[in-house]
Design an enzyme around this catalytic site. Structure first.
Site: not given
Ligand code: NAD
Length: 436
Positions: A329, A250, A151, A261, A149, A11
């Site tokens: 995941r 879907f 996406l 997610c 978000e 994200v």
């Molecule tokens: P991700 O694991 O890909 O990314 C998270 C990032 O945060 C990692 O790069 C990690 O190193 C970093 N991080 C961890 N602790 C940190 C800190 N203290 N300081 C700075 N960086 C730190 O996760 P994601 O898939 O991007 O998801 C993030 C959030 O968005 C979650 O809550 C998820 O539910 C939500 N979300 C994800 C999606 C998706 O499709 N992946 C879509 C919508 C919402």
């Protein structure tokens, strides 16, 4: 505007890059030094169609920067996005330690009015918790906004650049104005920016994902019933999808939802419900159905091999939890691999993008093929776990030469049943008749 994104994963990187693309100065912060170094040197860290081009352009134009230093990241920022992990804790609720940890650290670093925006998926009440965590160390002015978000990995850039809607939860007029200005270039075609209170925005994200997961589990149950009653789920899907109250999207049955997610968000909403003494009965069933569905192919496979898979070798196409991503995941493929290994089988796998991620988890437990056809060497059967487009129209002559038994278990209904019958395959899919 000057924007900071804390957390540079699926994200965060898309968010940062897309905000840079509309002319903002963006700093992405992450604690993972290796990730930040790669990104700084122009190497992209995730596979996401269309992202690399925007990433390179904005890096070159000096609008996109990366750092591990939170202070450097937020010093000049007007708006700070939190795109941090919210994994399930032991009881299934969203673990807020990353979000609240960063909020507390930020409190020590703030020096002037800023808007802190929660993009992570978080339970109702988190905006207030973030506000309080910052307040422990900072008593100046700031606002905390909820901006979930929506996406989808695989089409994340398109989803971000042209969102169906933008949901913004805030009661602050000042924050509202800044957020409206920031998102204006993304909603020029009139897609709505929906303002609401923080709690409703937080719940909107969980309700959206839970509804979609419900649709998937519902269709998977319909598919199971089709198998028992001799109906064809493809026909039923078309029959119901043409009702515009239901819609065509879907409705595809398969081997369950995965990813970072749906599983965790459904679980977290059930958990949040319990906390307020509410039993969200539908979602409990959605989770149970999905758990079963991930291994729906297994009894079919065992049945075909007369109860024992010891010494059998399988080719498995598709590892990512869905096509066009390298994200594994909670991927159903991993559950199938573990179950087959547990039954004494060996496995060779192929995925266009997710091989490296699986290698890191499975190492030498399985074999990794160079391409989808080499994967078939010496296999007793082919299993399909992800609907990558390149698997949809394979060369069946090559498949036949490499897989003389002509046995396919298709967890994503990629092929036409009658055509498979004509070609003489043993073909089993989900919610449709088996052909021999
Ligand atoms: P991700 O694991 O890909 O990314 C998270 C990032 O945060 C990692 O790069 C990690 O190193 C970093 N991080 C961890 N602790 C940190 C800190 N203290 N300081 C700075 N960086 C730190 O996760 P994601 O898939 O991007 O998801 C993030 C959030 O968005 C979650 O809550 C998820 O539910 C939500 N979300 C994800 C999606 C998706 O499709 N992946 C879509 C919508 C919402």
């Amino acid at each position: 505007m000057k924007i900071t994104v804390v957390g540079t994963g699926y994200v965060g990187l898309v968010t940062g890059t897309c905000f840079a693309e509309t002319g903002n100065q963006v700093i992405c912060v992450d604690i993972d030094e290796r990730k930040v170094n790669k990104l700084k040197s122009g190497e992209i860290t995730i596979y996401e169609p269309g992202l690399e081009k925007l990433f390179q352009r904005n890096l070159k134009e000096d609008r996109l920067h990366f750092t591990t230093n939170l202070e450097e990241g937020i010093k000049e920022a007007q708006i700070i996005f939190l795109a941090l992990p919210t994994p399930p804790g032991e009881d299934g609720s969203a673990d807020l330690k990353y979000v609240l940890g960063v909020a507390e650290d930020m409190g020590k670093l703030l020096n002037e009015y800023k808007v802190i925006v929660n993009k992570s998926t978080v339970p109702v009440g988190t905006a207030k918790k973030v506000y309080d965590a910052i307040h422990k160390n900072y008593s100046g002015e700031y606002d905390v906004v909820s901006n979930p978000e929506f996406l989808r990995e695989g089409v994340a850039v398109d989803d971000f650049m042209k969102p169906d809607r933008v949901v913004i939860g805030t009661s602050s007029e000042r924050a509202k104005k800044l957020m409206s200005d920031l998102y204006a270039p993304f909603v020029r075609q009139g897609n709505p920016v929906i303002f609401m209170d923080e709690s409703s925005a937080e719940l909107t994200k969980y309700a959206a994902n839970s509804f979609l997961a419900t649709k998937i589990s519902f269709m998977n149950e319909v598919a199971r019933l089709c198998e028992k009653l001799g109906a064809d789920v493809d026909m039923v899907r078309k029959g119901i999808g043409s009702d515009e109250r239901i819609g065509r999207r879907f409705l595809f049955p398969g081997i369950g939802y995965g990813g970072s997610c749906f599983p965790k968000d459904v679980q977290a909403l059930v958990r949040s419900s319990h906390e307020v003494d509410y039993d969200f009965k539908i979602l409990e069933s959605v989770m149970t159905v999905n758990e079963d569905q991930k291994l729906h192919l297994l009894p079919k496979i065992k049945n075909y091999f007369e109860g024992s898979l010891v010494g059998k070798h399988f080719a498995l196409w598709g590892l990512a939890f869905k096509p066009n991503t390298d994200d594994i995941r909670e991927a159903p493929s991993l559950y199938i691999i573990k179950a087959l290994l547990g039954e004494g089988a060996t496995i060779s796998v192929f995925d266009p993008e997710a091989m490296n991620n699986v290698k890191q988890q499975m190492d030498s437990l399985i074999e990794y093929a160079e391409n989808q056809y080499d994967c078939l060497d010496n296999a007793d059967a082919l299993i399909i776990a992800t609907e990558w487009n390149e698997f949809r129209t394979p060369d069946f002559d090559v498949i036949t030469s490499k897989l003389p038994g002509k046995v396919i278990f298709d967890g994503r209904n990629l092929f036409d049943v009658s055509e498979m019958e004509t070609m003489g395959f043993h073909y089993e899919s989900v919610g449709r008749r088996t052909v021999n």
